[in-house]
Write a protein that holds these residues in place. Structure first.
Motif, PDB file in Angstrom:
ATOM      1  N   LEU A   1    -114.833  46.343  43.789  1.00  0.00           N
ATOM      2  CA  LEU A   1    -113.659  45.283  44.031  1.00  0.00           C
ATOM      3  C   LEU A   1    -113.473  45.082  45.532  1.00  0.00           C
ATOM      4  N   GLU A   2    -114.097  45.744  46.515  1.00  0.00           N
ATOM      5  CA  GLU A   2    -113.805  45.213  47.743  1.00  0.00           C
ATOM      6  C   GLU A   2    -114.833  43.953  48.173  1.00  0.00           C
ATOM      7  N   ASP A   3    -115.789  43.767  47.536  1.00  0.00           N
ATOM      8  CA  ASP A   3    -116.910  42.490  47.709  1.00  0.00           C
ATOM      9  C   ASP A   3    -116.394  41.428  46.690  1.00  0.00           C
ATOM     10  N   LEU A   4    -115.192  41.453  46.117  1.00  0.00           N
ATOM     11  CA  LEU A   4    -114.651  40.405  45.095  1.00  0.00           C
ATOM     12  C   LEU A   4    -114.472  39.086  45.923  1.00  0.00           C
ATOM     13  N   GLN A   5    -115.132  37.770  45.154  1.00  0.00           N
ATOM     14  CA  GLN A   5    -114.911  36.622  45.839  1.00  0.00           C
ATOM     15  C   GLN A   5    -114.408  35.654  44.916  1.00  0.00           C
ATOM     16  N   VAL A   6    -113.625  34.532  45.387  1.00  0.00           N
ATOM     17  CA  VAL A   6    -113.184  33.703  44.584  1.00  0.00           C
ATOM     18  C   VAL A   6    -113.431  32.308  44.844  1.00  0.00           C
ATOM     19  N   GLU A   7    -113.844  31.584  44.136  1.00  0.00           N
ATOM     20  CA  GLU A   7    -114.487  29.906  44.302  1.00  0.00           C
ATOM     21  C   GLU A   7    -113.147  29.034  43.662  1.00  0.00           C
ATOM     22  N   VAL A   8    -112.714  28.022  44.379  1.00  0.00           N
ATOM     23  CA  VAL A   8    -111.769  27.380  44.122  1.00  0.00           C
ATOM     24  C   VAL A   8    -112.421  25.956  43.646  1.00  0.00           C
ATOM     25  N   SER A   9    -111.802  25.321  42.570  1.00  0.00           N
ATOM     26  CA  SER A   9    -112.154  24.046  41.993  1.00  0.00           C
ATOM     27  C   SER A   9    -110.846  23.092  41.693  1.00  0.00           C
ATOM     28  N   LEU A  10    -110.686  22.075  42.063  1.00  0.00           N
ATOM     29  CA  LEU A  10    -109.517  21.427  41.899  1.00  0.00           C
ATOM     30  C   LEU A  10    -109.813  20.358  40.972  1.00  0.00           C
ATOM     31  N   SER A  11    -108.799  20.112  40.137  1.00  0.00           N
ATOM     32  CA  SER A  11    -109.223  19.188  38.875  1.00  0.00           C
ATOM     33  C   SER A  11    -108.804  17.705  39.459  1.00  0.00           C
ATOM     34  N   GLU A  12    -107.508  17.663  40.122  1.00  0.00           N
ATOM     35  CA  GLU A  12    -107.324  16.377  40.400  1.00  0.00           C
ATOM     36  C   GLU A  12    -107.420  16.141  41.878  1.00  0.00           C
ATOM     37  N   GLU A  13    -108.717  15.871  42.433  1.00  0.00           N
ATOM     38  CA  GLU A  13    -108.671  15.599  44.044  1.00  0.00           C
ATOM     39  C   GLU A  13    -108.849  14.049  44.278  1.00  0.00           C
ATOM     40  N   LYS A  14    -108.737  13.165  43.543  1.00  0.00           N
ATOM     41  CA  LYS A  14    -109.101  11.499  43.881  1.00  0.00           C
ATOM     42  C   LYS A  14    -108.514  11.219  45.138  1.00  0.00           C
ATOM     43  N   ASP A  15    -107.103  11.388  45.117  1.00  0.00           N
ATOM     44  CA  ASP A  15    -106.391  10.845  46.311  1.00  0.00           C
ATOM     45  C   ASP A  15    -106.077  11.927  47.494  1.00  0.00           C
ATOM     46  N   LEU A  16    -106.863  12.883  47.590  1.00  0.00           N
ATOM     47  CA  LEU A  16    -106.620  13.802  48.436  1.00  0.00           C
ATOM     48  C   LEU A  16    -107.755  13.810  49.595  1.00  0.00           C
ATOM     49  N   ALA A  17    -107.229  13.891  50.877  1.00  0.00           N
ATOM     50  CA  ALA A  17    -108.080  13.754  52.084  1.00  0.00           C
ATOM     51  C   ALA A  17    -108.754  15.182  52.105  1.00  0.00           C
ATOM     52  N   ALA A  18    -109.964  14.944  52.811  1.00  0.00           N
ATOM     53  CA  ALA A  18    -110.990  16.075  52.910  1.00  0.00           C
ATOM     54  C   ALA A  18    -110.098  17.302  53.653  1.00  0.00           C
ATOM     55  N   LYS A  19    -109.490  17.095  54.728  1.00  0.00           N
ATOM     56  CA  LYS A  19    -108.557  18.135  55.235  1.00  0.00           C
ATOM     57  C   LYS A  19    -107.603  18.615  54.373  1.00  0.00           C
TER      58      LYS A  19
END
Length: 195
Positions: free
Chosen positions: A147-165
């Motif tokens: 569990l110390e090596d656990l990683q999370v990958e994030v995926s956004l569903s609605e990202e059309k009008d979001l700036a990269a920052k």
């Protein structure tokens, strides 16, 4: 060999003793055990099933219990507050893997391997406007004791009008879910050991 007698030679050691001597221990006498004698005898502490009294090898599948328990623990997590918003886990959409308990030579060993996908909902203040954001957190394969090596990958569903920052900031915020997720999975691991 005077007198016509034959000298007898005695062995110093005999495997089979044919004669009992005065200094020898008495022979054991068989005695029938009573029910009281049997109940006083200590019973060996064995793990596993009745049919496996020797505790040689027995494997139990704990998939159903483990999947339900992981979902229950992760859904009970509190929402997280960030500098510009907040988010919470609203569902565990994928919880696949294996969990098992193995008894080998009267010793208990447990293990599991799972993959998770958690759906989240949140609200962030972006350019003076509150935006509702949904998505999911993927936790690739993780196993017992890792569990110390656990990683999370994030995926956004609605990202059309979001700036990269803004996307990067939201993803960074959501990665802080890793700590409470790890704590919940450590609780699960402890419960699995105690079974």
């Amino acid at each position: 060999m005077e007198g016509g007698g034959v000298a007898e030679k005695q062995a110093s050691y005999t495997y089979w003793v044919r004669e009992t001597r005065e200094d020898a221990a008495p022979l054991p006498v068989p005695r029938k055990l009573s029910a009281d004698d049997i109940s006083k005898q200590p019973q060996p502490n064995t793990l596993g099933s009745v049919w496996n009294q020797a505790g040689t090898w027995e494997e139990r599948n704990l998939n159903s219990w483990a999947s339900n328990r992981i979902k229950e623990l992760l859904k009970s997590m509190d929402s997280l507050e960030f500098s510009n918003g907040k988010a919470y886990i609203n569902d565990v959409s994928k919880c696949s893997g294996d969990a098992f308990l193995v008894t080998v030579r009267n010793k208990k060993r447990v293990g599991y391997t799972y993959e998770l996908t958690l759906k989240f909902k949140g609200e962030w203040l972006i350019q003076n406007e509150n935006k509702k954001i949904k998505g999911h957190l993927d936790i690739p394969e993780f196993s017992f004791g890792e569990l110390e090596d656990l990683q999370v990958e994030v995926s956004l569903s609605e990202e059309k009008d979001l700036a990269a920052k803004d996307k990067m900031q939201i993803c960074k915020d959501l990665r802080t879910f890793l700590i409470p997720i790890r704590e919940k999975l450590m609780d699960f691991e402890q419960e699995l050991k105690d079974r």
